[in-house]
Design an enzyme around this catalytic site. Sequence first.
Site, PDB file in Angstrom:
ATOM      1  CE  LYS A 194      -3.829   2.303   2.483  1.00  0.00           C
ATOM      2  NZ  LYS A 194      -4.665   2.291   3.336  1.00  0.00           N
ATOM      3  CE  LYS A 247      -6.094   1.661  -0.831  1.00  0.00           C
ATOM      4  NZ  LYS A 247      -6.397   1.938   0.519  1.00  0.00           N
TER       5      LYS A 247
HETATM    6  C1  PBG Z   1      -7.959   3.241   5.394  1.00  0.00           C
HETATM    7  C2  PBG Z   1      -7.894   3.094   3.946  1.00  0.00           C
HETATM    8  C3  PBG Z   1      -7.520   4.187   2.918  1.00  0.00           C
HETATM    9  C4  PBG Z   1      -8.254   3.339   1.529  1.00  0.00           C
HETATM   10  C5  PBG Z   1      -8.615   2.363   1.970  1.00  0.00           C
HETATM   11  N1  PBG Z   1      -8.496   2.112   3.322  1.00  0.00           N
HETATM   12  C6  PBG Z   1      -7.337   5.489   3.006  1.00  0.00           C
HETATM   13  C7  PBG Z   1      -5.752   5.866   3.465  1.00  0.00           C
HETATM   14  O1  PBG Z   1      -5.058   4.960   3.606  1.00  0.00           O
HETATM   15  O2  PBG Z   1      -5.576   7.007   3.493  1.00  0.00           O
HETATM   16  C8  PBG Z   1      -8.099   4.294   0.383  1.00  0.00           C
HETATM   17  C9  PBG Z   1      -9.269   3.815  -0.746  1.00  0.00           C
HETATM   18  C10 PBG Z   1      -9.530   4.435  -1.820  1.00  0.00           C
HETATM   19  O3  PBG Z   1      -8.680   5.816  -1.720  1.00  0.00           O
HETATM   20  O4  PBG Z   1     -10.409   4.417  -2.679  1.00  0.00           O
HETATM   21  N2  PBG Z   1      -6.442   3.307   5.798  1.00  0.00           N
END
Ligand code: PBG
Length: 321
Positions: A194, A247
């Site tokens: 991520k 992601k």
């Molecule tokens: C929570 C989370 C996020 C997303 C999914 N789970 C946001 C982040 O990490 O700031 C992003 C999902 C999206 O942008 O569609 N941590």
Amino acid sequence: MIQKLRPRRIRINENIREMVKETTISPKDFVYPIFVVPGEHIKEEIPSMPDVYHFSVDNAVEVAKEIADLGIPSVEVFGLPEYKDEIGSSAWDMNSPVQRAITAIKKAVPELVIVGDVCLCQYTNHGHCGKLCGHYVDNDSTLELLSKVAVSQAEAGADIVAPSDMMDGRVAAIRDSLDSKGFINVSIMSYAVKYASGFYAPFRDAADSAPQFGDRKQYQMDPANFREALKEVELDIAEGADIIMVKPATAYLDVVRSVRNKINHPVAVYNVSGEYAMVKAAARNGWIDEKRIVLESLTCMKRAGADIIITYHAIDAAKWI
Ligand code: PBG
């Protein structure tokens, strides 16, 4: 001399193109994210994500039914809580919208695979994904909290828990907690890779989860890094992850391909809010053909090696396919 080698021969008409097509997408590939909020009879569009809504639990159940009817096998549930505090304790409150939605959806549509997003940023008053120690998000004390969230979601009826916080060791900690409570068949879909990405901005509006100071670069990955992605994947597999996620999607398909080549676990991609918002905005301006761009993008995610695509386009795409 007549040209002998003609790749164009097998593009000459629609049927022959179909015969040589290497990648197809199906509604079965998708997971649809749902945002649940406190209250009843709520369906409010999220301004930065056209056609995506905040739903109260009753309406979330209706969407889940629609998802199942479209042949989409799974939803991922995100929530906005009734209260926030330092440690995000509403994240494991069985009366919070997420836990109630999971239970209600499981009851109404038992065959739907329910994924719970395990994180604290929507639930902490500082918007970070863990417990703070000064301005540092403390890793090890956060693991206990994440484990509580995962167990509460499993208790509510989640089939899969998906930790998205990027703390070290959270997959192992969550696996231990799930197993010790008897949830041996609840899977972990790890947000293994991520990135600290600007593409999450609309989600932070949707989930009211923006960090109140600083950013997430101490825990999420640097977009410049590739080898580190493979390291994260190795660790999460060793800790017991069942499904590995990368992601965001579009800008990171090189990573998806490499992860796919390296491991035998299913690979998921998250086609995130910013990717979605950009397509919607351009389409609304008449600058691109939305249907064409969406189906092309999703096909390319699959071609890059994704088995599972978490996408806000799932409902439209399922109808178009
Ligand atoms: C929570 C989370 C996020 C997303 C999914 N789970 C946001 C982040 O990490 O700031 C992003 C999902 C999206 O942008 O569609 N941590």
